[in-house]
Design an enzyme around this catalytic site. Sequence first.
Site, PDB file in Angstrom:
ATOM      1  N   ASP A 112     116.144  10.534  51.062  1.00  0.00           N
ATOM      2  CA  ASP A 112     115.163  10.893  52.085  1.00  0.00           C
ATOM      3  C   ASP A 112     115.151  12.390  52.376  1.00  0.00           C
ATOM      4  O   ASP A 112     114.683  12.803  53.423  1.00  0.00           O
ATOM      5  CB  ASP A 112     115.470  10.124  53.376  1.00  0.00           C
ATOM      6  CG  ASP A 112     116.856  10.458  53.915  1.00  0.00           C
ATOM      7  OD1 ASP A 112     117.707  10.892  53.126  1.00  0.00           O
ATOM      8  OD2 ASP A 112     117.070  10.304  55.125  1.00  0.00           O
ATOM      9  N   GLU A 113     115.675  13.169  51.460  1.00  0.00           N
ATOM     10  CA  GLU A 113     115.818  14.582  51.771  1.00  0.00           C
ATOM     11  C   GLU A 113     115.711  15.395  50.489  1.00  0.00           C
ATOM     12  O   GLU A 113     116.299  15.017  49.466  1.00  0.00           O
ATOM     13  CB  GLU A 113     117.212  14.780  52.388  1.00  0.00           C
ATOM     14  CG  GLU A 113     117.359  15.975  53.253  1.00  0.00           C
ATOM     15  CD  GLU A 113     118.804  16.170  53.663  1.00  0.00           C
ATOM     16  OE1 GLU A 113     119.164  17.321  53.922  1.00  0.00           O
ATOM     17  OE2 GLU A 113     119.565  15.189  53.703  1.00  0.00           O
TER      18      GLU A 113
END
Lengths: 405, 376
Positions: A112-113
């Site tokens: 998610d990054e």
Amino acid sequence: MPDADASAPPPRCILHLDMDAFYASVEQRDFPALRGKPILVGFDSPRSVVTTASYEARPFGCRSALPMSVAKRMCPHAIVVPPRFEAYAEASSKVFAILESLSPLVEPLSLDEAFVDVTGTERLLGPPVALAATIRARVRSELQLTASVGVAPNKFLAKLASDLRKPDGLTVIGAGDVERMLAPLPVGRIWGIGPKTAERLAAEGIRTIADLRRVGADELERRHGDSGRHWWELAWGIDDRPVVPDTQAKSLGQERTFETDLPDADVVRSILLAETEDVARRVRRSGFLAREVSVKIRFGDFETITRQATLPAATDVTAELWAGALSLFDRWARGSFRPVRLIGVTASRLSVGGRQAALFDEAGHERKRRADLVSDAIVAKFGAGAVRRAGGQTAPQLSPPTDGD
Amino acid sequence: MRFTCERDELVKALGAVSGVVASKGIHPVYESVEIIASNEGDHPGLEILGTDLEIGMRVRVPIGDGPTPTVRIEQPGTAVVPAQRLVAICRELPKGGVTFAWNADQRECTISAARGRFKLQGQSPEDFPEIPTVDDAKSVVIAASSLKTLIRLTAFAAARERMRYALNGVLVRAEGGVIEFVATDGRRLARATAPVVNSTPGEFQAIVPTKGLQQLDKSLTDGDTEVRLSVASSHMCARTSRVSVVSRLVEGSFPNYKDVIPASCKQKAIVRRDAFTSALKRASLVTSRDAQSVRLEFKADGLTVSAHSADGSAEEIVECDFQGGDEAVGFNPEFLLEALNVLTADGVQFEWNDRKSPGKIVEGDYVYVVMPVSIE
């Protein structure tokens, strides 16, 4: 046109995208009954930890990596939701597809990054701030999820920026903002300064980034070695590390730092497994085979040990990387386990080449490889990534540990 | 205890035993050798023992029957002395007699030769770890030269990684007057057999750690003619009249290797061993270190050995005797080279079915099976 600075490299422009409470948000998106409610993603068993707490649960002190039992005590009305990794992987793949449509230089940090280097894309894609807004809008409309984005001249500042206005924020740190914006922030915002180091620095009277600057590089180096100088550079917003996409990497790894030491070997082992699964996915996605796997363990007193093993053959099969990582971990844990502050796994000696077939398929090599491919197909367009940040979102019990034999 | 021994014989025996002894033990006694001097029994002379707890070794230095004895024992007894230091000292001594004296109270030994005198602190013989004995209920006798050949032909193919314990050893099977050695790391497999000299009383099967066999190979010298291999539930012992090596066995089950040796292959080629070896070595120079593969393309007019990687490419044609359609297969060149290295015939018989099936190298009773690497 003035060319006084012709020799200097053009200023870079780096975006850092961080999905907001990723697992919890996917759950709330897919199950409307959960919206607006405090939820804890994780298994509801005595040894589990919280993988993500929704924003509604955070005021109660719930956060990732907290033992589930503790989180439930803090927020008794929270709903515990078992993780659905395929759903997160699928959502993640869509996010990365958006990023990779804009720049080939996308460095995943986790599911998610990611960092994206968009230097020089202005004429093609418009000013970076508009580009960041576009990314956020596309994530919102295509995934019904929110992301926070930081825009800055380097990775450190970009990550700092995305964190400043979370959730659902867009923050720009320009070269001219560095002095003013960073000064009042606590030293804990500096990469590499965790709670323990922050405590030590506080004892020296260094609490804010402005304090750090005042002490000066030489004195910091004298007191804290190379990291001291590095902190000072970051305090002035100096960070020239490049954005490295997995396909150009020399090794692919993932690690997680916990806010408290994890005292249970089973929990640590299951987090290591989740990390290995992500790393294996990145190895496959980049078209590599890995010949070496290493496990890194850090303790509360910052002592760090690394163990590495050469694999029987270069591989991209999750179960084979896991067999290596697990035997390294267990060999250590059997005799010397103590509570762990950080656990990480790295696949290295990466190469592109033919796949060595096995004589005995008792390890289920081919079957496991097919299973990996099926799971990757869900992550079709990209794969997942690494978690290198404290309180990341990997979870234990991703799948039952498989043995190498 | 006090004895005098010819320097060369002492160095030979100590050198062999100290090869087994751990160089860094948890206690000094584990870094030591035990020396027993005795004028009594069937084997008067010295007995030198060492172990790393996995492998144990005993070497005898007999009194000798020549006009000048090899060993003269003035006072029998037992001493325990640091292995590496003792060997290092004895190696540096001049030829001739070395006198060894042990002060049991002080646990101290004195080594004196022509001009030098050395003292070493030892350990209590009571603390020296016991080397297990293996009875002969299940044992065979085999020519020492055959045993060395079996080890040389197979041990290299065993797994080196510590991930699958059963593959970290060589399967040793005695049955019907034949002894069979099989080793595999899961990607290639070597099998060799030899007749036994005497197989009373019997048949056995055990997985012996590669390290134990390599130690055994090193310990057997030209003077050793026959070796008795005895197997018990947890140890194997190999002994001659001069030396014995005891190795712990690997636990676990060996994979069903018989099924993976292809009985017959559609394709068969004969390649000159030296030319094939050189071509593979040159091609492997350009392969990537961690995912090596070479492509072998067999045609009626020759075998093309080629490799390519980000670092470069290589291609070379080697004469071969081949009847069949054009066929390309990929292999790890190391796996082929290691087998070619232990063969002795000028021509290598290479057999295979297709690019997804194992390749087979045959020389007499020796079989080497190697799995392919996928090639585009």
